[in-house]
Design a protein around this motif. Structure first.
Motif, PDB file in Angstrom:
ATOM      1  N   PHE A  15       0.845  -1.198   0.000  1.00  0.00           N
ATOM      2  CA  PHE A  15       0.000   0.000   0.000  1.00  0.00           C
ATOM      3  C   PHE A  15       0.880   1.247   0.000  1.00  0.00           C
ATOM      4  N   LEU A  16       1.888   1.275   0.865  1.00  0.00           N
ATOM      5  CA  LEU A  16       2.760   2.440   0.968  1.00  0.00           C
ATOM      6  C   LEU A  16       3.566   2.653  -0.308  1.00  0.00           C
ATOM      7  N   ILE A  17       4.000   1.565  -0.940  1.00  0.00           N
ATOM      8  CA  ILE A  17       4.728   1.667  -2.203  1.00  0.00           C
ATOM      9  C   ILE A  17       3.859   2.361  -3.248  1.00  0.00           C
ATOM     10  N   ALA A  18       2.590   1.948  -3.310  1.00  0.00           N
ATOM     11  CA  ALA A  18       1.664   2.567  -4.261  1.00  0.00           C
ATOM     12  C   ALA A  18       1.316   3.993  -3.844  1.00  0.00           C
ATOM     13  N   TYR A  19       1.142   4.210  -2.546  1.00  0.00           N
ATOM     14  CA  TYR A  19       0.760   5.521  -2.022  1.00  0.00           C
ATOM     15  C   TYR A  19       1.813   6.576  -2.333  1.00  0.00           C
ATOM     16  N   PHE A  20       3.066   6.207  -2.151  1.00  0.00           N
ATOM     17  CA  PHE A  20       4.160   7.152  -2.385  1.00  0.00           C
ATOM     18  C   PHE A  20       4.738   7.071  -3.796  1.00  0.00           C
ATOM     19  N   GLY A  21       4.241   6.131  -4.592  1.00  0.00           N
ATOM     20  CA  GLY A  21       4.736   5.993  -5.957  1.00  0.00           C
ATOM     21  C   GLY A  21       6.193   5.584  -6.020  1.00  0.00           C
ATOM     22  N   ILE A  22       6.581   4.636  -5.188  1.00  0.00           N
ATOM     23  CA  ILE A  22       7.972   4.203  -5.107  1.00  0.00           C
ATOM     24  C   ILE A  22       8.254   3.126  -6.168  1.00  0.00           C
ATOM     25  N   PRO A  23       9.205   3.353  -7.061  1.00  0.00           N
ATOM     26  CA  PRO A  23       9.543   2.319  -8.055  1.00  0.00           C
ATOM     27  C   PRO A  23       9.995   1.043  -7.338  1.00  0.00           C
ATOM     28  N   SER A  24       9.460  -0.072  -7.735  1.00  0.00           N
ATOM     29  CA  SER A  24       9.795  -1.313  -7.031  1.00  0.00           C
ATOM     30  C   SER A  24       9.540  -2.530  -7.903  1.00  0.00           C
TER      31      SER A  24
END
Length: 221
Positions: A14-23
């Motif tokens: 969720f946080l990866i998507a929320y902050f738009g973190i490339p992963s």
């Protein structure tokens, strides 16, 4: 590294998507205790994040703190700045990540999902009964929190709502949430949480040989 039905993994996704973190997401069946994964995580737990420079974050709490510290200014705050709000928010998040997980989520995850793949023993029906009893107590606490505010820690979405929503979503997938008998406060709150765009990919997950509840991905339940 994550596992789709792990509530801690869902929080980090969720946080990866929320902050738009490339992963890059790598599914890890942690109970298999692969030697290559054990070298990364001696505790053999997910989620685990490896930064480009090789720095390893082996715990969801560490990952959460890192993401919020580095990327927190790019979106609405998930942890209040004032001390009282911060303590309340983190306390509720810890309640679900520690007490709720130990008494409810972990039991259902192992007995209704992981045993299906391990095939080494039958699910413990007594443990499942205890988890269902514990769930009702936690539901009452959840209803109490929502009797005062629209969200768990106040009038806006915080990390507490994300954490609780991830745990509830796992139980919902495993058909352990009986929405028809739950208070409207909880249904309305969860409908808002699961409608967040960041939950879309999480709610599209499917686990082989385990079908989700019919209301799992629906906002109308």
């Amino acid at each position: 590294y994550h596992y789709p039905l792990c509530p801690f993994s869902r929080k980090i996704r969720f946080l990866i998507a929320y902050f738009g973190i490339p992963s890059v997401l790598i599914e890890e069946r942690f109970w298999e205790r692969r030697q290559s994964f054990l070298k990364l995580s001696p505790a053999c737990t997910v989620p685990l994040v490896i930064r480009k420079d090789g720095l390893i974050f082996p715990h969801s709490g560490l990952i959460t703190d890192y993401f919020i510290e580095i990327y927190g200014k790019t979106r609405e705050e998930l942890i209040p700045k004032d001390l009282k709000g911060k303590i309340k928010t983190k306390s509720i998040a810890l309640w679900f990540d520690e007490k709720f997980f130990d008494e409810v989520s972990k039991i259902f995850l192992y007995e209704k999902a992981i045993h299906t793949f391990k095939g080494d023993e039958m699910p413990d029906v007594n443990a499942i009964s205890i988890a269902r009893y514990n769930l009702q107590i936690h539901i009452e606490f959840l209803d109490f929190l929502l009797s005062e505010n629209a969200f768990l820690a106040g009038e806006s979405l915080t990390i507490a709502d994300i954490v609780a929503g991830c745990h509830i979503s796992v139980l919902d997938y495993l058909c352990e949430i009986k929405w028809s008998i739950l208070p409207n406060s909880i249904k309305e709150w969860y409908s808002i949480v699961k409608s967040k765009l960041e939950f879309k990919d999480i709610l599209s997950d499917t686990i082989p040989n385990i079908k989700p509840s019919i209301t799992y991905a629906s906002l109308d339940f």
